[in-house]
Write a protein that holds these residues in place. Structure first.
Motif, short mmCIF file in Angstrom:
data_model
loop_
_atom_site.label_atom_id
_atom_site.label_comp_id
_atom_site.label_asym_id
_atom_site.label_seq_id
_atom_site.Cartn_x
_atom_site.Cartn_y
_atom_site.Cartn_z
N MET A 1 0.83 -1.21 0.00
CA MET A 1 0.00 0.00 0.00
C MET A 1 0.86 1.26 0.00
O MET A 1 0.56 2.23 -0.70
CB MET A 1 -0.93 -0.01 1.22
CG MET A 1 -1.98 -1.11 1.19
SD MET A 1 -3.23 -0.88 -0.07
CE MET A 1 -4.18 0.43 0.66
N SER A 2 1.96 1.24 0.75
CA SER A 2 2.84 2.39 0.80
C SER A 2 3.47 2.66 -0.57
O SER A 2 3.46 3.79 -1.06
CB SER A 2 3.94 2.18 1.85
OG SER A 2 3.37 2.00 3.14
N HIS A 3 4.02 1.59 -1.19
CA HIS A 3 4.65 1.76 -2.49
C HIS A 3 3.62 2.17 -3.55
O HIS A 3 3.93 2.98 -4.44
CB HIS A 3 5.34 0.45 -2.91
CG HIS A 3 6.66 0.25 -2.26
ND1 HIS A 3 6.84 0.26 -0.90
CD2 HIS A 3 7.90 0.03 -2.78
CE1 HIS A 3 8.10 0.06 -0.60
NE2 HIS A 3 8.78 -0.09 -1.74
N CYS A 4 2.44 1.61 -3.46
CA CYS A 4 1.39 1.93 -4.44
C CYS A 4 0.99 3.40 -4.36
O CYS A 4 0.90 4.10 -5.38
CB CYS A 4 0.19 1.03 -4.23
SG CYS A 4 -1.19 1.35 -5.36
N LEU A 5 0.75 3.88 -3.15
CA LEU A 5 0.33 5.28 -3.00
C LEU A 5 1.44 6.24 -3.38
O LEU A 5 1.18 7.32 -3.95
CB LEU A 5 -0.13 5.53 -1.55
CG LEU A 5 -1.41 4.78 -1.14
CD1 LEU A 5 -1.72 5.00 0.33
CD2 LEU A 5 -2.61 5.22 -2.00
N ARG A 6 2.68 5.87 -3.10
CA ARG A 6 3.79 6.73 -3.53
C ARG A 6 3.89 6.74 -5.06
O ARG A 6 4.20 7.77 -5.67
CB ARG A 6 5.10 6.23 -2.92
CG ARG A 6 5.17 6.31 -1.41
CD ARG A 6 5.13 7.75 -0.92
NE ARG A 6 6.29 8.51 -1.31
CZ ARG A 6 7.42 8.55 -0.62
NH1 ARG A 6 7.54 7.84 0.51
NH2 ARG A 6 8.44 9.27 -1.04
N LEU A 7 3.62 5.59 -5.69
CA LEU A 7 3.61 5.51 -7.14
C LEU A 7 2.51 6.38 -7.74
O LEU A 7 2.67 6.95 -8.83
CB LEU A 7 3.42 4.05 -7.57
CG LEU A 7 3.49 3.75 -9.07
CD1 LEU A 7 4.88 4.06 -9.62
CD2 LEU A 7 3.13 2.29 -9.35
N LEU A 8 1.40 6.51 -7.02
CA LEU A 8 0.28 7.33 -7.49
C LEU A 8 0.41 8.79 -7.07
O LEU A 8 -0.56 9.55 -7.16
CB LEU A 8 -1.04 6.76 -6.96
CG LEU A 8 -1.36 5.31 -7.38
CD1 LEU A 8 -2.68 4.86 -6.77
CD2 LEU A 8 -1.38 5.17 -8.89
N LYS A 9 1.60 9.18 -6.59
CA LYS A 9 1.90 10.57 -6.24
C LYS A 9 1.09 11.07 -5.04
O LYS A 9 0.77 12.26 -4.94
CB LYS A 9 1.67 11.51 -7.42
CG LYS A 9 2.40 11.12 -8.69
CD LYS A 9 3.90 11.09 -8.51
CE LYS A 9 4.62 10.73 -9.81
NZ LYS A 9 6.10 10.60 -9.63
N VAL A 10 0.75 10.17 -4.13
CA VAL A 10 0.06 10.57 -2.90
C VAL A 10 1.13 10.98 -1.89
O VAL A 10 2.03 10.20 -1.59
CB VAL A 10 -0.81 9.43 -2.34
CG1 VAL A 10 -1.40 9.82 -0.99
CG2 VAL A 10 -1.91 9.08 -3.33
N PRO A 11 1.07 12.19 -1.34
CA PRO A 11 2.11 12.64 -0.41
C PRO A 11 2.06 11.90 0.92
O PRO A 11 1.00 11.45 1.36
CB PRO A 11 1.80 14.13 -0.22
CG PRO A 11 0.33 14.25 -0.52
CD PRO A 11 0.04 13.22 -1.57
N MET A 12 3.22 11.78 1.55
CA MET A 12 3.32 11.11 2.86
C MET A 12 3.34 12.16 3.96
O MET A 12 4.00 13.19 3.85
CB MET A 12 4.58 10.25 2.94
CG MET A 12 4.79 9.60 4.31
SD MET A 12 6.30 8.61 4.42
CE MET A 12 5.80 7.17 3.50
N VAL A 13 2.60 11.90 5.04
CA VAL A 13 2.62 12.75 6.23
C VAL A 13 2.96 11.86 7.42
O VAL A 13 2.65 10.66 7.43
CB VAL A 13 1.27 13.47 6.44
CG1 VAL A 13 0.98 14.43 5.31
CG2 VAL A 13 0.14 12.47 6.59
N GLN A 14 3.58 12.44 8.41
CA GLN A 14 4.01 11.68 9.58
C GLN A 14 3.07 11.93 10.76
O GLN A 14 2.72 13.08 11.03
CB GLN A 14 5.44 12.06 9.98
CG GLN A 14 6.47 11.79 8.90
CD GLN A 14 7.85 12.23 9.30
OE1 GLN A 14 8.09 12.61 10.44
NE2 GLN A 14 8.79 12.19 8.36
#
Length: 516
Positions: free
Chosen positions: A333-346
């Protein structure tokens, strides 16, 4: 009757007897009938009977209609009363299981979650300015400015929470224990328990609650410390979530493991405090470890509604480019969302886990801001952790309330002190102003008196100077001592110089004659 007999349509009983006495169709038969009282009595009796029969029939119809109407009115009244008055609930007759079931089906509302009653935070104000300029031939420039202010408020978080449960005794016992206490996902607005078998969560009555079956073999994912790459199996669960569609009724979606002690109300408070919008896609990293500064751990996964819509819309690309059969679900899920240009927040307050906090133990479950604790493998461990967290949270909120009350008391005291100082300041100012007015009045009176005294003295001196000068002049004019006369003249000149300003102020200067 004769007309009916003539046309063959006579129906009255009397007509039939007449027909036997005269041939049908003969009007003259009426003339041949004997005119006696018996015929009249026959006609009278037949008419009376007919009228009585007609009246009786009408009465029967009226009675029948009245009965029907009365029955309808009674039915309507009873129906209105039944609908208007709420059904009474006899608490004594209810079974213990019914009360317990309603308790754990209600949405859990922890009183210690003060953040839920806080004001809705307001996002930064966005201001747009519009300027228009108009010029004339006289080179005059007029500028008008219009300011528009837009305030955006955060919607209250609503949660769709689900668990992926394996068909083993440990997970089943945990999920049934949570349901019995209204804990974890059962405190969300919408919830679901997905499994590869159908089993009951609550046997009922009043109703039986069961798992939602997914066409996946969850035994292949392993269990406990012997987990295996599970992305392929868990993706089938995500497909079921999309097919189910219940997530659309909430603005946040939460996936939780069965052995995660999860507090939905804390999550809502966290989302409100961090001002996260459900309309913005985001990958929320909840874990950090040595060599990994931020990543998403699968014990609890939080997604905004916009994030899931992006995943469901463009997720086929991930299935093509990523190797799901070699990855765990959270990593996929993490790799997929990063591939779809979804930004990460902490947001490291989402989870307390010894895998994520550089080896810090999960138990005791007393982290101040933690939304979830993991792992608690047995129902007894789960219950102990939940009770510890709730007790600690209650104490923490009580301390905060005491601090808030103390602060409010101090603010109230400061307010009263300021009001008192302001009131005293006004009184002192009025006193000073009054004292100044008194002094001014006193000085004015003294000046007036002094001026009047000077005026009186000047007038008296002016009146007495003439005769004295004459007398002195005559007495010294005949004298033989010139030095005495000179001294007297000098003395009078000094007096004149001293008196001259007073005479000028009064406007009546008198020339002094000096002999010499």
């Amino acid at each position: 009757c004769f007309r009916g007999l003539e046309h063959g349509t006579a129906r009255h009983p009397l007509c039939s007897s007449i027909g036997t006495m005269a041939p049908a169709g003969s009007l003259e038969a009426y003339e041949e009938l004997p005119r006696n009282n018996s015929n009249r009595s026959i006609l009278s009796n037949e008419n009376t009977n007919a009228r009585e029969a007609s009246v009786g029939a009408r009465r029967g119809v009226v009675v029948a209609v009245s009965v029907v109407l009365a029955a309808l009115v009674t039915f309507c009244v009873l129906a209105v009363c039944f609908l208007a008055l709420p059904a009474s609930k006899d608490q004594d007759d209810r079974s213990e299981h019914d009360r317990h079931f309603e308790k754990h089906l209600r949405v859990v509302s922890h009183e210690h979650e003060r953040e839920d009653s806080a004001e809705v935070p307001v996002l930064p104000v966005t201001t747009s300015n519009t300027s228009t300029a108009t010029s004339t031939r006289t080179s005059t420039l007029t500028t008008s400015q219009t300011s528009t202010t837009t305030i955006t408020t955060l919607p209250a978080p609503t949660l769709f929470c689900f668990v992926i449960m394996q068909a083993d005794d440990t997970d089943i016992a945990l999920m049934r224990e949570q349901l019995a206490n209204g804990a974890s996902i059962y405190g969300c607005e919408e919830w679901a328990v997905y499994s590869d078998i159908k089993t009951w969560l609550s046997p009922g009555p009043p109703m039986r609650l069961e798992t939602t079956v997914v066409e996946a073999d969850l035994t292949k994912t392993g269990h406990g410390n012997k987990t295996q790459p599970n992305a392929l199996q868990f993706l089938k669960v995500w497909d079921k979530v999309r097919e189910d569609g219940r997530y659309k009724r909430s603005n946040w979606v939460v996936k939780v493991d069965p052995d995660t002690v999860f507090f939905p109300q804390r999550l809502k408070a966290n989302l409100m405090q961090s001002k996260r919008l459900p309309t913005e896609p985001a990958l929320m990293a909840n874990c950090r470890a040595e060599g990994h500064p931020h990543f998403m751990f699968g014990a609890i996964e939080v997604f905004s509604k916009a994030t899931l819509e992006t995943l469901f819309k463009e997720g086929d690309r991930c299935k093509k480019e990523l190797k799901a059969d070699q990855m765990f679900e959270e990593r996929y899920m993490s790799h997929c969302l990063r591939l779809l240009k979804v930004p990460m927040v902490q947001d490291f307050d989402l989870l307390q886990d010894h895998h994520c906090d550089f080896g810090e133990p999960t138990v005791p479950c007393t982290a101040d801001a933690a939304v979830a604790f993991h792992p608690l493998k047995t129902p007894s461990e789960y219950k102990a952790c939940r009770e510890q967290a709730e007790a600690h949270w209650k104490d923490l909120q009580q301390k905060k309330e005491e601090e808030w009350e103390k602060k409010e008391e101090e603010e109230e005291e400061n307010k009263k002190t300021n009001e008192k100082v302001n009131a005293n300041g006004v009184d002192e100012e009025q006193a000073v102003h009054s004292e100044q007015e008194k002094k001014t009045t006193m000085h004015s009176n003294e000046d007036t008196k002094q001026h009047e005294a000077q005026k009186s003295t000047a007038s008296h001196t002016a009146k007495s100077t003439g005769p004295e000068a004459k007398e002195s002049s005559h007495s010294h004019a005949g004298g033989k001592n010139a030095a005495s006369a000179k001294d007297f003249a000098e003395h009078r000149a000094e007096e004149r110089e001293a008196e001259e300003p007073e005479r000028r102020s009064e406007g009546d200067a008198v020339p002094v004659a000096v002999a010499g």
